[in-house]
Scaffold this active site. Structure first.
Site, mmCIF file in Angstrom:
data_model
loop_
_atom_site.group_PDB
_atom_site.id
_atom_site.type_symbol
_atom_site.label_atom_id
_atom_site.label_comp_id
_atom_site.label_asym_id
_atom_site.label_seq_id
_atom_site.Cartn_x
_atom_site.Cartn_y
_atom_site.Cartn_z
ATOM 1 N N THR A 52 0.891 -1.078 -0.136
ATOM 2 C CA THR A 52 -0.034 0.100 -0.193
ATOM 3 C C THR A 52 1.016 1.316 0.077
ATOM 4 O OG1 THR A 52 -1.867 0.900 0.942
ATOM 5 C CG2 THR A 52 -0.308 0.068 2.521
ATOM 6 N N LYS A 56 3.252 1.248 -3.855
ATOM 7 C CA LYS A 56 2.741 0.454 -5.011
ATOM 8 C C LYS A 56 3.533 0.689 -6.244
ATOM 9 C CE LYS A 56 -1.972 0.451 -3.125
ATOM 10 N NZ LYS A 56 -3.547 0.602 -3.768
ATOM 11 N N GLY A 116 -7.375 13.601 -8.146
ATOM 12 C CA GLY A 116 -6.288 13.011 -7.660
ATOM 13 C C GLY A 116 -5.496 12.515 -8.599
ATOM 14 N N GLY A 118 -2.450 10.573 -8.441
ATOM 15 C CA GLY A 118 -1.381 9.671 -8.262
ATOM 16 C C GLY A 118 -1.884 8.075 -8.673
ATOM 17 N N ARG A 141 -3.852 19.000 -7.736
ATOM 18 C CA ARG A 141 -3.623 20.365 -6.882
ATOM 19 C C ARG A 141 -2.705 21.352 -7.712
ATOM 20 N NH1 ARG A 141 -1.421 18.139 -1.565
ATOM 21 N NH2 ARG A 141 -0.547 16.705 -2.895
ATOM 22 N N GLY A 216 -15.175 3.330 -0.457
ATOM 23 C CA GLY A 216 -14.187 2.110 -0.949
ATOM 24 C C GLY A 216 -14.053 0.917 -0.211
#
Length: 425
Positions: A52, A56, A116, A118, A141, A216
């Site tokens: 995690t 990753k 996001g 990522g 951002r 989630g």
């Protein structure tokens, strides 16, 4: 370690619970600092692991083989050690697709916005492309190639589905949200990859606006199920995902009790905790313990505003925890932020006792006589009905019998499970 999870911060991971429900092995949480990762991966002292944040992508070079999803997305969350050869898999993609499907969300020909940019964004993009999304807008951002800023995204008012793939709103900073959803009038569904809290501020707003709101947790359980299949080279029915998701919801969700002073919130909470595996916490009792003063004394010395701030702080803290029964003070509903916090991990039950059955008590400064109680009842009853997810009539006497207690508890649990299974799952 034979089986487990690696990452930087794992204190609130649910992975151990899920894996040990799915398989007969011990699953360990192994937090690793960045300077420890290389040694861990080189030594290969594990049979299979999950990966995690923030590793990753970092683990990719250590894998000898990658499955198609991992190759496509460039993210690995599952690694199996087969005779010293590391096989990397991405089960997040299958988990996300399962979560969408189980909640009836189809991205075909839809305009999707992803908050996001990522690693999780890459998984969501792959899912959207797989399902045939018409257009994908990625919000970041900072301005990047192929992304828009949060200011620029406001021009995309025609998005149909929004996915939060950022950590905005995640524990412990649960007050944040990446967007104000009122800017997207045709959006019909909001999916948040966050599962702690169970209902982020973003999802609460989605519900209030009539949008489908999905957290989630289903994705988390689904990816764990698919990971275990790689770990053990076995197959499980997808029905296990729903079963474990419900088990986790029942274990993690708080039961929150609101209502007038002397309506029986604390006694009801204590009775509930004898029947189910949840501790009962009384917010007024916590305040008294921390200040060393009775509520009446706090009011006399410092006034109501001071007490309400103490109450707000305690509720904010308790709301971030899981598996509790929280009995609130009668006036907690006066601050709507208290309710928003409590509903992030909890189902709110209004314990309704008729005005004639409420008792004046000298230790409660705002309900010290019959007239004061009647005034509070008139002021607060509309708030209790507004904020309660379920109204529970408490017509039992203060000296309640064991049989009557059992009847009340059964009524509460029946309503609680109905909401949990049909609205939260």
């Amino acid at each position: 370690m034979e089986y487990g999870l690696i990452g930087e911060k794992l204190g609130h991971s649910f992975s151990k619970i899920m894996h040990e429900k799915l398989a007969d092995y011990t699953y360990e949480l192994c937090p690793l600092a960045k300077d420890q990762l290389d040694i861990f991966m080189q030594e290969k002292r594990f049979k299979a692991i999950n990966v995690t944040i923030p590793y990753k992508q970092t683990v990719l070079p250590y894998c000898d083989e990658l499955d198609e999803a991992a190759k496509c997305i460039g993210v690995v969350n599952t690694i199996v050690n087969r005779n010293g050869k590391l096989w990397g898999y991405n089960t997040d993609l299958a988990g996300f697709l399962y979560n969408l499907k189980s909640h009836g969300i189809d991205l075909k020909d839809k305009k999707l916005m992803i908050c996001g940019s990522g690693g999780t964004c890459k998984t969501v993009m792959a899912a959207a492309q797989h399902m045939g999304a018409k257009e994908i807008v990625v919000v970041s951002r900072t301005k990047q190639t192929h992304t828009v800023t949060y200011e620029e995204c406001l021009h995309h008012k025609d998005v149909n589905v929004i996915v939060n793939a950022s950590p905005k709103g995640m524990y412990p900073d649960t007050d944040g949200a990446p967007l104000n959803l009122t800017a997207f009038p045709v959006c019909t569904a909001v999916v948040d990859v966050i599962y702690n809290p169970l209902k982020t501020k973003l999802l609460q707003q989605a519900e209030a606006l009539g949008m489908k709101a999905v957290n989630g947790l289903g994705m988390l359980v689904a990816q764990a199920k698919f990971a275990v299949e790689h770990f053990l080279s076995v197959e499980f029915s997808d029905d296990k995902i729903g079963e474990i998701t419900l088990e986790l919801l029942e274990q993690l969700t708080n039961i929150v009790l609101i209502g007038m002073p002397s309506c029986g919130k604390t006694l009801t909470g204590q009775a509930l905790s004898r029947y189910i595996d949840k501790n009962c916490v009384d917010t007024d009792a916590v305040i008294e313990e921390r200040t060393g003063m009775h509520i009446k004394e706090i009011f006399a010395r410092h006034g109501e505003d001071y007490f309400r701030q103490l109450e707000y702080d305690v509720i904010t803290e308790l709301s971030k925890q899981n598996g509790l029964i929280i009995a609130t003070g009668g006036g907690a509903v006066k601050n709507e932020e208290n309710i928003q916090h409590l509903k992030q991990n909890g189902i709110v039950l209004f314990i309704d006792r008729e005005l004639e059955m409420l008792m004046a008590t000298d230790d409660r400064p705002l309900s010290k006589d019959v007239d004061a109680i009647a005034k509070l009842y008139q002021e607060r009853y509309p708030l209790y009905t507004k904020f309660g997810d379920l109204r529970i009539s408490n017509h039992y006497p203060m000296e309640i019998s064991q049989q009557e207690t059992k009847e009340l508890v059964n009524t509460i649990l029946e309503g609680y499970h109905e909401i949990l299974y049909h609205q939260w799952a």
